[in-house]
Design an enzyme around this catalytic site. Structure first.
Site, short mmCIF file in Angstrom:
data_model
loop_
_atom_site.label_atom_id
_atom_site.label_comp_id
_atom_site.label_asym_id
_atom_site.label_seq_id
_atom_site.Cartn_x
_atom_site.Cartn_y
_atom_site.Cartn_z
N HIS A 87 46.96 43.92 42.43
CA HIS A 87 46.36 44.84 43.39
C HIS A 87 47.41 45.75 44.02
O HIS A 87 48.61 45.51 43.90
CB HIS A 87 45.66 44.05 44.52
CG HIS A 87 44.33 43.50 44.13
ND1 HIS A 87 44.20 42.31 43.44
CD2 HIS A 87 43.06 43.96 44.32
CE1 HIS A 87 42.91 42.07 43.23
NE2 HIS A 87 42.20 43.04 43.75
N LYS B 12 47.17 45.18 50.24
CA LYS B 12 46.22 44.06 50.34
C LYS B 12 46.81 42.96 51.21
O LYS B 12 47.97 42.59 51.06
CB LYS B 12 45.93 43.54 48.93
CG LYS B 12 44.79 42.54 48.88
CD LYS B 12 44.36 42.27 47.44
CE LYS B 12 43.22 41.27 47.41
NZ LYS B 12 42.04 41.77 48.17
#
Lengths: 260, 260, 260, 260
Positions: free
Chosen positions: B145, B149
């Site tokens: 990701h 995050k």
């Protein structure tokens, strides 16, 4: 080309003596040298054979794929007799290398290559990753191996992360951004010199590594797969072909790959 | 097709009212519904608009992309008026779903889809991984990701690992083999229900996941990449197209994907 | 479980006779069956051994890994004597299968599995790709093999593309979008039932395939790697374990994988 | 550092004038330069603005992201006034570059960078592939783009293949082995200077390229993903930071990346 090595003709083949011919790597090397058109395998020695057989066979090059206890004497013998040597045995810590360099100073035209990793692809991959990682905000390393491996992460992954960290430090690059606040079970993996390293273990795999580099809107990935021990043979052959042109001690295959 | 929804002609377009039209997902959904040839966007509501506008506009379907506090009332209103509803808002815990099911029992021909993940590809990937993982000795999950995050591993990775673990338990498959003896820095990642999960954070990425399965001599990999929020729109449209044919409450897009 | 096969105890091991034990696949199967705890290898036959040895050894199951000319007689013999049979030999065209089905009608409790591909991972990958491809605008197939392969694309890639095309046709999905106007040298690859297929040939590889599916903002990738012939053994063992529970003829490992 | 450019202090920021500020790339560059802490965006020009505004604003550097017809005059103006210039406009064929070099001979301390590709990752990937491919028996290129692309293969893939071919020719490497006898539909793709190139078109993708290199038992893969136009901005900023230190004309970002 060493003056101690004077072939009758330019096109003569490289005459290879292989020490440690009955080991796993050794047997592969026997096949690889035998198949190489520009080489002749003139002697295959195991631990019980006297080193003199190397001379009797008229070898010009030696490959040492033995054990750490035997390797220094083997290489000293080869250098003493003016034979270029390619070493894949482990255990060549700094002290041993220094002693070898002292001996090589007496034989200025002999070349020795000691390579901790004979996979050309793996060496190139690590070098590229180190070089490129300074141009990207983020970099992480994922290594993937067979599930019988005892250590995590792999030694190659650790060295790659160290090379990346050194390259980024030299260029003054900030650490990879990471806003993680909650990671109770350690999903973010290990940190080696500030570089995240992840280790996957999977039946069916051998030795694989991926370096992921990311910047705004783009990713650069360098991946190396070693499917079996055959992956190391091109490096051994390349070493044999180039060692005479690199007198003195070279540590690491990198030095032969024109990377700079 | 619901009896409460009686289009004048078979080929009539789906008349969509969108709640939460000014949010990030909402704006994307406005574009997606507008571009769909078989749909007409008849109303776009934000938090200050009265729900009656949905009825005035003659909507047959509602999409709820609002906030957890507002979503239950929105959906109750839609069901009350016989409108099929697709819900992408979070916060639909079991208690809320049970209350909705009680209401739906009074409106047996209305369909509601609540989907925690509207990415068709992601839902398929998790389902395939769960199904296949019982046929392989080893399985691990790698999620990747953007570096902003906050949690590791991702919720999707946790759910995928849980599904995999359940599938393997049902089939009586042994844990993935792992001979690791030394892993001082946690390179082997997190363990979720016995399945290793690794989290990579890299600038340039959005949301990606790879499930690696390995057996003797082979590997099966299922990878999903969500490059941007557009990835969720095909799932919203698919939900709108199929919700009328699935009366009652469906939780999870899986139920619409003919996976079994 | 066949009535013709009455083990003394529930826990008895599967008693396997292997036909074609000296071939490349056969030798691997000898190892795999020998290593399986729930199996006993009771007979290894080569082309010169009489089939009666299968009966003398008390086999309950037969594996046929021979040649197209011998396989039909081998299987007929096994069925005649009530032995469940797993067949990896090629050449079982429709006419041969029909003749076998006629024979099996006389032995309603005997199971025969003929599998053109014994890689569980490959069969799963193709099935997943077919199932998923109808949810994506675009789909292409990339197969990668060793450079000694004579055909391009691979048979597996052709079958995968056909399965994808059939799935998309059934769901009424439009062809993958492609605005290419200039492709003078054929970089866009082959077209199989409207699905683009690319063939890569690379030293070091064995047999690999990737199905790429793309929609707005997302990609789903299903990849299978067969690193060596060992990849086919789990499928052979799975076939042996399940064939008795599937009386009659099953063509393709898919039927044993609970895919629907 | 150019003598014509005498900043008041070492730490002064780079003063950038942006030509073509309203185009797709231009708007991105406005954002990127504005966000860079070591730069100040002093002028944004569109096609109707007089070039003198660049001087009035006190720019030290110019970025040209305009159109092929306007770019040569823009750059000539910048060089004339001693401004370092970074050019992303296409159309700089050899004749134009020679004329510019003649002008630069009169301004020996001005630097100009013309880059056909501003993605640092893409430039690194091609350079690595060219360097590494001579150590592997096999090499192939796979490029993957959005389905609205008109040409196959991509220009970057063609250039990469040419660089690979030149590197292998220099090292005397044989063509990649390929035993293909039957390929009726062209699955093996295009051949560019003897290197196979495959073009995939997939909804959801932007611009991606993978170079696969294989030898006995190993594979090296270099992959670049450009997810959006943001991928080109780090290259523009890097160009601005280094152009003053590279007087004269540099063609291609490679020259700034310390690759040799």
């Amino acid at each position: 080309m060493s003056a101690e090595y004077t072939p009758a003709a330019e096109n003569d083949r490289i005459r290879v003596a292989l020490l440690g011919a009955s080991g796993k790597m050794g047997r592969r090397a026997v096949e690889a040298v035998t198949a190489a058109e520009d080489m002749e395998l003139v002697a295959e020695l195991t631990s019980t054979d006297p080193l003199e057989r190397v001379l009797e066979a008229g070898a010009t090059h030696v490959v040492d794929l033995t054990v750490p206890d035997a390797s220094p004497d083997n290489v000293a013998f080869a250098v003493e007799h003016g034979l270029h040597t390619v070493v894949g045995t482990s255990g060549w810590v700094q002290q041993r290398r220094e002693r070898l360099q002292a001996q090589l100073a007496q034989h200025p035209q002999v070349g020795v290559l000691i390579a901790p990793n004979f996979s050309v692809g793996s060496v190139l991959a690590s070098a590229f990753a180190a070089k490129a990682s300074r141009f990207f905000e983020s970099v992480e390393v994922v290594e993937l191996h067979h599930p019988a491996k005892l250590d995590a992460p792999s030694g190659t992954a650790v060295r790659t992360a160290e090379m990346i960290a050194a390259s980024r430090a030299e260029a003054g690059v900030a650490p990879s951004p990471d806003a993680t606040e909650r990671d109770p079970d350690g999903a973010r993996g290990a940190e080696v010199d500030g570089v995240r390293v992840h280790a996957v273990r999977l039946r069916g795999l051998e030795a694989h590594q991926e370096v992921l580099m990311g910047g705004p809107g783009e990713q650069l990935t360098v991946r190396h797969d070693a499917f079996d021990r055959g992956a190391y043979m091109p490096g051994v052959l390349l070493g044999l072909r180039r060692v005479a042109a690199h007198p003195g001690l070279t540590y690491g295959l990198d030095g032969y790959l024109d990377l700079d």
